[in-house]
Design a protein around this motif. Structure first.
Motif, PDB file in Angstrom:
ATOM      1  N   GLN A 104       0.827  -1.212   0.000  1.00 12.06           N
ATOM      2  CA  GLN A 104       0.000   0.000   0.000  1.00 12.06           C
ATOM      3  C   GLN A 104       0.866   1.269   0.000  1.00 12.06           C
ATOM      4  O   GLN A 104       0.552   2.240  -0.696  1.00 12.06           O
ATOM      5  CB  GLN A 104      -0.924   0.012   1.212  1.00 12.06           C
ATOM      6  N   VAL A 105       1.936   1.249   0.769  1.00 12.14           N
ATOM      7  CA  VAL A 105       2.826   2.411   0.823  1.00 12.14           C
ATOM      8  C   VAL A 105       3.504   2.625  -0.526  1.00 12.14           C
ATOM      9  O   VAL A 105       3.594   3.750  -1.021  1.00 12.14           O
ATOM     10  CB  VAL A 105       3.865   2.257   1.951  1.00 12.14           C
ATOM     11  N   MET A 106       3.962   1.546  -1.147  1.00 13.03           N
ATOM     12  CA  MET A 106       4.592   1.671  -2.463  1.00 13.03           C
ATOM     13  C   MET A 106       3.607   2.224  -3.493  1.00 13.03           C
ATOM     14  O   MET A 106       3.965   3.102  -4.281  1.00 13.03           O
ATOM     15  CB  MET A 106       5.139   0.325  -2.922  1.00 13.03           C
ATOM     16  N   ALA A 107       2.385   1.729  -3.497  1.00 18.97           N
ATOM     17  CA  ALA A 107       1.384   2.221  -4.444  1.00 18.97           C
ATOM     18  C   ALA A 107       1.117   3.708  -4.218  1.00 18.97           C
ATOM     19  O   ALA A 107       0.992   4.484  -5.177  1.00 18.97           O
ATOM     20  CB  ALA A 107       0.090   1.421  -4.312  1.00 18.97           C
ATOM     21  N   TYR A 108       1.047   4.127  -2.965  1.00 19.81           N
ATOM     22  CA  TYR A 108       0.826   5.538  -2.649  1.00 19.81           C
ATOM     23  C   TYR A 108       2.006   6.368  -3.155  1.00 19.81           C
ATOM     24  O   TYR A 108       1.813   7.424  -3.773  1.00 19.81           O
ATOM     25  CB  TYR A 108       0.660   5.728  -1.138  1.00 19.81           C
ATOM     26  N   ALA A 109       3.229   5.907  -2.909  1.00 16.89           N
ATOM     27  CA  ALA A 109       4.415   6.647  -3.340  1.00 16.89           C
ATOM     28  C   ALA A 109       4.479   6.762  -4.862  1.00 16.89           C
ATOM     29  O   ALA A 109       4.832   7.825  -5.402  1.00 16.89           O
ATOM     30  CB  ALA A 109       5.670   5.959  -2.805  1.00 16.89           C
ATOM     31  N   GLU A 110       4.142   5.702  -5.558  1.00 21.77           N
ATOM     32  CA  GLU A 110       4.154   5.728  -7.029  1.00 21.77           C
ATOM     33  C   GLU A 110       3.116   6.707  -7.564  1.00 21.77           C
ATOM     34  O   GLU A 110       3.382   7.460  -8.505  1.00 21.77           O
ATOM     35  CB  GLU A 110       3.944   4.316  -7.578  1.00 21.77           C
ATOM     36  N   GLU A 111       1.929   6.700  -6.974  1.00 18.05           N
ATOM     37  CA  GLU A 111       0.886   7.643  -7.398  1.00 18.05           C
ATOM     38  C   GLU A 111       1.308   9.079  -7.106  1.00 18.05           C
ATOM     39  O   GLU A 111       1.090   9.978  -7.926  1.00 18.05           O
ATOM     40  CB  GLU A 111      -0.435   7.298  -6.706  1.00 18.05           C
ATOM     41  N   LEU A 112       1.914   9.308  -5.965  1.00 18.03           N
ATOM     42  CA  LEU A 112       2.413  10.642  -5.611  1.00 18.03           C
ATOM     43  C   LEU A 112       3.438  11.114  -6.645  1.00 18.03           C
ATOM     44  O   LEU A 112       3.393  12.254  -7.110  1.00 18.03           O
ATOM     45  CB  LEU A 112       3.034  10.602  -4.218  1.00 18.03           C
ATOM     46  N   ALA A 113       4.360  10.230  -7.020  1.00 18.03           N
ATOM     47  CA  ALA A 113       5.397  10.583  -8.004  1.00 18.03           C
ATOM     48  C   ALA A 113       4.772  10.962  -9.346  1.00 18.03           C
ATOM     49  O   ALA A 113       5.210  11.915  -9.999  1.00 18.03           O
ATOM     50  CB  ALA A 113       6.365   9.413  -8.178  1.00 18.03           C
ATOM     51  N   ARG A 114       3.739  10.214  -9.744  1.00 17.63           N
ATOM     52  CA  ARG A 114       3.059  10.499 -11.026  1.00 17.63           C
ATOM     53  C   ARG A 114       2.289  11.809 -10.964  1.00 17.63           C
ATOM     54  O   ARG A 114       2.364  12.627 -11.877  1.00 17.63           O
ATOM     55  CB  ARG A 114       2.076   9.372 -11.354  1.00 17.63           C
ATOM     56  N   THR A 115       1.498  11.987  -9.891  1.00 17.81           N
ATOM     57  CA  THR A 115       0.574  13.121  -9.866  1.00 17.81           C
ATOM     58  C   THR A 115       1.227  14.418  -9.411  1.00 17.81           C
ATOM     59  O   THR A 115       0.880  15.478  -9.919  1.00 17.81           O
ATOM     60  CB  THR A 115      -0.639  12.812  -8.972  1.00 17.81           C
ATOM     61  N   ARG A 116       2.127  14.361  -8.456  1.00 18.89           N
ATOM     62  CA  ARG A 116       2.746  15.592  -7.956  1.00 18.89           C
ATOM     63  C   ARG A 116       3.813  16.117  -8.900  1.00 18.89           C
ATOM     64  O   ARG A 116       3.918  17.317  -9.119  1.00 18.89           O
ATOM     65  CB  ARG A 116       3.353  15.378  -6.564  1.00 18.89           C
ATOM     66  N   TRP A 117       4.630  15.218  -9.455  1.00 21.26           N
ATOM     67  CA  TRP A 117       5.778  15.666 -10.243  1.00 21.26           C
ATOM     68  C   TRP A 117       5.771  15.177 -11.690  1.00 21.26           C
ATOM     69  O   TRP A 117       6.654  15.521 -12.458  1.00 21.26           O
ATOM     70  CB  TRP A 117       7.081  15.234  -9.571  1.00 21.26           C
ATOM     71  N   GLY A 118       4.795  14.363 -12.058  1.00 14.68           N
ATOM     72  CA  GLY A 118       4.758  13.859 -13.428  1.00 14.68           C
ATOM     73  C   GLY A 118       5.896  12.904 -13.751  1.00 14.68           C
ATOM     74  O   GLY A 118       6.270  12.770 -14.917  1.00 14.68           O
ATOM     75  N   CYS A 119       6.439  12.241 -12.759  1.00 12.97           N
ATOM     76  CA  CYS A 119       7.537  11.306 -13.000  1.00 12.97           C
ATOM     77  C   CYS A 119       7.049  10.113 -13.816  1.00 12.97           C
ATOM     78  O   CYS A 119       5.934   9.638 -13.632  1.00 12.97           O
ATOM     79  CB  CYS A 119       8.132  10.834 -11.669  1.00 12.97           C
ATOM     80  N   THR A 120       7.906   9.639 -14.695  1.00 15.21           N
ATOM     81  CA  THR A 120       7.561   8.503 -15.540  1.00 15.21           C
ATOM     82  C   THR A 120       8.263   7.227 -15.109  1.00 15.21           C
ATOM     83  O   THR A 120       7.930   6.153 -15.591  1.00 15.21           O
ATOM     84  CB  THR A 120       7.918   8.796 -17.005  1.00 15.21           C
ATOM     85  N   VAL A 121       9.238   7.348 -14.206  1.00 15.16           N
ATOM     86  CA  VAL A 121       9.984   6.189 -13.713  1.00 15.16           C
ATOM     87  C   VAL A 121      10.245   6.378 -12.223  1.00 15.16           C
ATOM     88  O   VAL A 121      10.582   7.481 -11.778  1.00 15.16           O
ATOM     89  CB  VAL A 121      11.335   6.035 -14.455  1.00 15.16           C
ATOM     90  N   MET A 122      10.074   5.293 -11.474  1.00 10.27           N
ATOM     91  CA  MET A 122      10.481   5.269 -10.066  1.00 10.27           C
ATOM     92  C   MET A 122      11.725   4.391 -10.007  1.00 10.27           C
ATOM     93  O   MET A 122      11.765   3.323 -10.632  1.00 10.27           O
ATOM     94  CB  MET A 122       9.384   4.677  -9.184  1.00 10.27           C
ATOM     95  N   GLU A 123      12.744   4.850  -9.277  1.00  9.23           N
ATOM     96  CA  GLU A 123      13.956   4.058  -9.151  1.00  9.23           C
ATOM     97  C   GLU A 123      14.374   3.960  -7.689  1.00  9.23           C
ATOM     98  O   GLU A 123      13.957   4.770  -6.857  1.00  9.23           O
ATOM     99  CB  GLU A 123      15.084   4.641 -10.000  1.00  9.23           C
TER     100      GLU A 123
END
Length: 175
Positions: A104-123
């Protein structure tokens, strides 16, 4: 496990709690209650108050806290690096591991990266010898890039190695 996770950004008032959580998840005997322990690979600290304070105060950065029933269950750090985001400082209370909190935490972090900063890759970087942890991330859609970097031997703020072959591997996931 009762109650839903509530997410919020950490503040400087949360520094000690974050340090304690991260330490308990990875180092020492307390970490052996969960499966994410690094106690057989490293002694010493996993993070310190200065590192956590810096992550909280950095530009394009958020330390995410996940609370359940009013207590800290997990945390992670997400930081924008161009069109990518870095995921780190990920810890789940060892007594709560294996019940879906980390997912759940990972899914939240990935969504945050997409929506807040428009990131296309998490590393992220993971100690290459942590095959069980790498397998967990692979099941979540991450791939091992094959890029390796040396463990910072002699820098005790990263821990005291118990073996001489440690190195990091870079994992990434398209968002």
């Amino acid at each position: 496990m009762t109650g839903d996770l509530a997410f919020r950004a950490a503040t400087v008032e949360d520094v000690d709690a974050v340090v304690a959580l991260v330490q308990s998840a990875y180092r020492g005997d307390a970490s052996r209650a969960g499966w994410t322990t690094e106690a057989d690979l490293l002694d010493g600290q996993r993070t310190d108050p200065d590192d956590v304070r810096a992550a909280i105060g950095a530009a394009d950065s958020v330390v995410v806290l996940a609370e359940r029933d009013g207590s800290l269950a997990a945390c992670c750090h997400v930081q924008r690096r161009g069109d990518r985001c870095y995921f780190g400082m990920f810890a789940v209370d060892p007594t709560r591991q294996g019940g879906g909190t980390g997912k759940q935490v990972m899914a939240y972090a990935e969504e945050l990266a997409r929506t807040r900063w428009g990131c296309t890759v998490m590393e992220m970087t993971v100690i290459r010898q942590r095959t069980d942890l790498i397998a967990f991330y692979v099941r979540r859609g991450y791939t091992d890039t094959g890029h390796r970097s040396p463990f910072p031997y002699g820098v005790e703020r990263f821990g005291i190695p118990r073996r001489d072959d440690l190195e990091f591997t870079l994992l990434e996931k398209a968002l």
